[in-house]
Design a protein around this motif. Structure first.
Motif, mmCIF file in Angstrom:
data_model
loop_
_atom_site.group_PDB
_atom_site.id
_atom_site.type_symbol
_atom_site.label_atom_id
_atom_site.label_comp_id
_atom_site.label_asym_id
_atom_site.label_seq_id
_atom_site.Cartn_x
_atom_site.Cartn_y
_atom_site.Cartn_z
ATOM 1 N N LEU A 289 0.988 -1.320 0.334
ATOM 2 C CA LEU A 289 0.102 -0.356 -0.279
ATOM 3 C C LEU A 289 1.151 1.305 0.495
ATOM 4 O O LEU A 289 0.630 2.359 -0.909
ATOM 5 C CB LEU A 289 -0.958 -0.103 0.817
ATOM 6 C CG LEU A 289 -2.493 -0.354 0.996
ATOM 7 C CD1 LEU A 289 -3.115 -1.019 2.385
ATOM 8 C CD2 LEU A 289 -2.800 -0.072 -0.228
ATOM 9 N N CYS A 290 1.837 1.208 0.627
ATOM 10 C CA CYS A 290 2.434 2.336 0.942
ATOM 11 C C CYS A 290 3.690 2.520 -0.441
ATOM 12 O O CYS A 290 3.873 3.851 -1.111
ATOM 13 C CB CYS A 290 4.008 2.105 1.781
ATOM 14 S SG CYS A 290 3.349 2.550 3.615
ATOM 15 N N PHE A 291 3.848 1.216 -1.490
ATOM 16 C CA PHE A 291 4.070 1.131 -2.391
ATOM 17 C C PHE A 291 3.368 2.714 -3.534
ATOM 18 O O PHE A 291 3.259 3.074 -4.513
ATOM 19 C CB PHE A 291 5.092 0.329 -3.157
ATOM 20 C CG PHE A 291 6.259 0.051 -2.689
ATOM 21 C CD1 PHE A 291 7.077 0.365 -1.749
ATOM 22 C CD2 PHE A 291 5.754 -1.767 -2.115
ATOM 23 C CE1 PHE A 291 8.350 0.481 -1.695
ATOM 24 C CE2 PHE A 291 7.225 -1.915 -1.288
ATOM 25 C CZ PHE A 291 8.260 -1.420 -1.244
ATOM 26 N N ILE A 292 2.458 1.555 -3.541
ATOM 27 C CA ILE A 292 0.889 2.322 -4.487
ATOM 28 C C ILE A 292 0.616 3.390 -3.791
ATOM 29 O O ILE A 292 0.079 4.636 -4.879
ATOM 30 C CB ILE A 292 -0.033 1.609 -4.045
ATOM 31 C CG1 ILE A 292 -0.253 -0.296 -4.507
ATOM 32 C CG2 ILE A 292 -1.418 2.050 -4.615
ATOM 33 C CD1 ILE A 292 -0.988 -0.763 -4.395
ATOM 34 N N ALA A 293 1.381 4.257 -3.014
ATOM 35 C CA ALA A 293 0.571 5.304 -1.958
ATOM 36 C C ALA A 293 1.680 6.837 -2.500
ATOM 37 O O ALA A 293 2.036 7.566 -2.560
ATOM 38 C CB ALA A 293 0.789 5.935 -0.262
ATOM 39 N N GLY A 294 3.221 5.814 -3.139
ATOM 40 C CA GLY A 294 3.808 6.231 -3.281
ATOM 41 C C GLY A 294 5.126 6.138 -3.431
ATOM 42 O O GLY A 294 6.351 7.155 -4.085
ATOM 43 N N ALA A 295 5.490 5.676 -2.426
ATOM 44 C CA ALA A 295 7.275 5.457 -1.581
ATOM 45 C C ALA A 295 7.509 4.839 -2.672
ATOM 46 O O ALA A 295 7.332 3.896 -3.702
ATOM 47 C CB ALA A 295 6.513 3.991 -0.228
ATOM 48 N N ASN A 296 8.941 5.144 -2.860
ATOM 49 C CA ASN A 296 9.804 4.811 -3.851
ATOM 50 C C ASN A 296 11.265 4.546 -3.317
ATOM 51 O O ASN A 296 12.124 4.723 -4.515
ATOM 52 C CB ASN A 296 9.501 5.356 -5.299
ATOM 53 C CG ASN A 296 9.890 7.060 -5.882
ATOM 54 O OD1 ASN A 296 10.331 7.245 -4.644
ATOM 55 N ND2 ASN A 296 10.126 7.853 -6.280
ATOM 56 N N SER A 297 11.557 4.476 -2.352
ATOM 57 C CA SER A 297 12.521 4.392 -1.724
ATOM 58 C C SER A 297 12.759 3.622 -0.689
ATOM 59 O O SER A 297 11.783 3.706 0.463
ATOM 60 C CB SER A 297 13.822 5.403 -2.034
ATOM 61 O OG SER A 297 14.454 5.235 -0.665
ATOM 62 N N ILE A 298 13.837 2.907 -0.566
ATOM 63 C CA ILE A 298 13.752 2.077 0.673
ATOM 64 C C ILE A 298 15.501 1.804 1.634
ATOM 65 O O ILE A 298 16.334 2.366 0.732
ATOM 66 C CB ILE A 298 12.774 0.260 0.928
ATOM 67 C CG1 ILE A 298 13.909 -0.412 0.113
ATOM 68 C CG2 ILE A 298 11.978 0.537 0.690
ATOM 69 C CD1 ILE A 298 13.405 -1.799 0.280
ATOM 70 N N PHE A 299 14.667 1.360 2.738
ATOM 71 C CA PHE A 299 16.847 0.665 3.623
ATOM 72 C C PHE A 299 16.366 -0.407 3.435
ATOM 73 O O PHE A 299 14.927 -0.965 3.527
ATOM 74 C CB PHE A 299 16.776 1.479 4.594
ATOM 75 C CG PHE A 299 17.050 3.161 4.811
ATOM 76 C CD1 PHE A 299 17.980 3.893 3.882
ATOM 77 C CD2 PHE A 299 15.796 3.652 5.468
ATOM 78 C CE1 PHE A 299 18.246 4.895 4.595
ATOM 79 C CE2 PHE A 299 16.408 4.913 6.094
ATOM 80 C CZ PHE A 299 17.409 5.297 5.398
ATOM 81 N N TYR A 300 17.706 -0.733 2.293
ATOM 82 C CA TYR A 300 17.679 -2.391 2.271
ATOM 83 C C TYR A 300 18.913 -3.115 3.102
ATOM 84 O O TYR A 300 19.868 -1.980 3.046
ATOM 85 C CB TYR A 300 18.092 -2.351 0.690
ATOM 86 C CG TYR A 300 18.544 -3.796 0.222
ATOM 87 C CD1 TYR A 300 17.211 -4.457 0.297
ATOM 88 C CD2 TYR A 300 19.228 -3.801 -0.516
ATOM 89 C CE1 TYR A 300 17.509 -5.582 -0.738
ATOM 90 C CE2 TYR A 300 19.727 -5.087 -1.240
ATOM 91 C CZ TYR A 300 18.772 -5.981 -1.373
ATOM 92 O OH TYR A 300 18.456 -7.047 -2.106
ATOM 93 N N GLY A 301 18.743 -4.243 4.197
ATOM 94 C CA GLY A 301 19.762 -4.661 4.477
ATOM 95 C C GLY A 301 18.895 -4.390 6.045
ATOM 96 O O GLY A 301 18.186 -4.274 6.420
ATOM 97 N N GLU A 302 19.943 -6.095 6.303
ATOM 98 C CA GLU A 302 19.535 -6.375 8.316
ATOM 99 C C GLU A 302 18.344 -5.555 9.167
ATOM 100 O O GLU A 302 17.981 -5.597 10.035
ATOM 101 C CB GLU A 302 19.855 -7.303 7.967
ATOM 102 C CG GLU A 302 20.068 -9.023 7.936
ATOM 103 C CD GLU A 302 20.164 -8.642 6.125
ATOM 104 O OE1 GLU A 302 20.810 -8.330 6.092
ATOM 105 O OE2 GLU A 302 20.254 -10.056 5.573
ATOM 106 N N LYS A 303 19.978 -4.071 8.795
ATOM 107 C CA LYS A 303 19.844 -2.868 10.104
ATOM 108 C C LYS A 303 19.731 -2.125 9.514
ATOM 109 O O LYS A 303 20.096 -1.861 8.400
ATOM 110 C CB LYS A 303 21.049 -3.718 10.718
ATOM 111 C CG LYS A 303 21.435 -3.516 12.132
ATOM 112 C CD LYS A 303 22.815 -3.762 12.900
ATOM 113 C CE LYS A 303 22.802 -3.153 14.099
ATOM 114 N NZ LYS A 303 24.636 -2.988 14.953
ATOM 115 N N LEU A 304 19.054 -1.138 10.556
ATOM 116 C CA LEU A 304 19.080 0.640 9.892
ATOM 117 C C LEU A 304 20.536 1.022 10.542
ATOM 118 O O LEU A 304 21.437 0.969 10.224
ATOM 119 C CB LEU A 304 17.980 0.719 10.821
ATOM 120 C CG LEU A 304 16.817 0.184 9.216
ATOM 121 C CD1 LEU A 304 15.420 1.068 10.584
ATOM 122 C CD2 LEU A 304 16.481 0.985 8.930
#
Ligand code: SAM
Ligand code: DTB
Ligand code: SF4
Length: 328
Positions: A289-304
């Motif tokens: 739903l977030c991607f449909i709402a326009g999110a187009n970036s994420i943090f990738y990898g097991e840890k922030l």
């Protein structure tokens, strides 16, 4: 009225003049029936971005814990007992190997975070070397080091820094409830320094800290009304960490979070909107739903920085299910 505001924004992303998003106009977006809000956000998103592409960044905490600030959400403040160990600045070769591993698993940007109020000159120098070497791997570089003093943004730019992350975190009137060791104005000054030297601005905030809907809209108004809105807008859902003052805050409703993403997309049509902290606790359906709402970036990898993030296998599987491709 809402369309009018959107039309004022030139394709370059540079604002044309006096037009602004009022907090009320953004609250009106939040109040739309969910389906209407998502439809508007998707329409804006499709007009400016490939709807099936999501940019991936990997984070590394290069200096963890022991921070002098009192941010009520943060496990790295020295003031709270959270179990986060206070560590020295990481060695250059360790940072470079982590960046290489991130690149090899598909990240296009590498973001280095430090638990500082701001860097001292002796702190900045080793970080400049890290930026040069990470950049030489072919990655985009991002750093989040706290407040910058005069001259420091220039040095970061010269080292090859592409993005500086510095969040406004919440609406101005709620800021003092969460942080007492610096002001909103301090944050704005650093953002100006970053913008002035031509580094891309990554600036967003955290929701789920007990703020009102109008304060969520207030944060977005601050970001959208900047002379040039941030290129990247991280929307974090508070990760509640035991020992921080905000642990125990009532959880934000999932649809309200998606509404925040949609309102960010509509008010900042040219910016990347990053679905940031909080994904570990979200279902695949909520992230979709977030991607449909326009999110187009994420943090990738097991840890922030110090807390968890979905593992890369889960993200790869999710992207495959949704037909999303990672983008550079
Ligand atoms: N010390 C620097 C600063 O404050 O700008 C850089 C690192 S700081 C950890 C970067 C950002 O992480 C904060 O501005 C905040 O938005 C986010 N953050 C920190 N703790 C968080 C939490 N528990 N949940 C969600 N976001 C968080
Ligand atoms: C941002 O907006 N979110 C990231 C990044 N910028 C630096 C940090 C999230 C931190 C979550 C808590 C932690 O892992 O310590
Ligand atoms: Fe320090 Fe940044 Fe955490 Fe605040 S958010 S306590 S400044 S590391």
């Amino acid at each position: 009225m809402l369309e009018q505001t959107i039309d004022f924004i030139k394709p370059s992303g540079v604002r044309t003049g006096i037009e602004r998003w009022s907090v009320d106009a953004i609250v009106t977006l939040f109040e739309l029936p969910f389906s209407d809000l998502i439809y508007r956000a998707q329409t804006v998103h499709r007009a400016h971005f490939d709807p099936n592409a999501v940019q991936v960044s990997t984070l590394l905490s290069i200096k963890t814990g022991g921070c002098s600030e009192d941010c009520g959400y943060c496990p790295q403040s020295a003031r709270y007992q959270t179990g986060v160990e206070n560590e020295e600045l990481m060695a250059l070769d360790e940072v470079v190997s982590a960046a290489r591993a991130a690149r090899d698993s598909g990240a296009s940007r590498f973001c280095m975070g430090a638990a500082w109020r701001g860097p001292k000159q002796r702190d900045l120098e080793p970080v400049l070397k890290m930026i040069q070497q990470v950049k030489a791997l072919g990655l985009e570089t991002c750093a989040t080091l706290g407040m910058l003093k005069e001259g420091q943004a220039e040095q970061l730019k010269q080292a090859g820094l592409d993005y500086y992350n510095h969040n406004l975190d919440t609406a101005p009137e709620f800021y003092g409830e969460v942080i007492s060791t610096r002001t909103y104005q301090d944050r704005l000054e650093t953002l100006d320094r970053v913008r002035d030297v031509g580094i891309n601005v990554c600036c967003g905030g955290i929701v789920g800290m007990g703020e009102s809907r109008s304060q969520r809209a207030g944060l977005l108004a601050q970001l959208a009304n900047m002379e040039q809105p941030p290129e990247s807008v991280p929307i974090n859902l508070l990760t509640q960490v035991e020992g921080t003052p905000l642990a125990g805050t009532e959880a934000l409703d999932a649809f309200e979070f998606v509404r925040t993403i949609a309102a960010a997309r509509i008010t900042m049509p040219h910016s990347s909107v990053r679905l940031s902290a909080g994904r570990t606790g979200m279902s695949d359906e909520m992230q979709a739903l977030c991607f449909i709402a326009g999110a187009n970036s994420i943090f990738y990898g097991e840890k922030l920085l110090t807390t968890g993030n979905p593992d890369v296998e889960r993200d790869r599987a999710l992207f495959a299910k949704l037909g999303i491709k990672g983008m550079n």
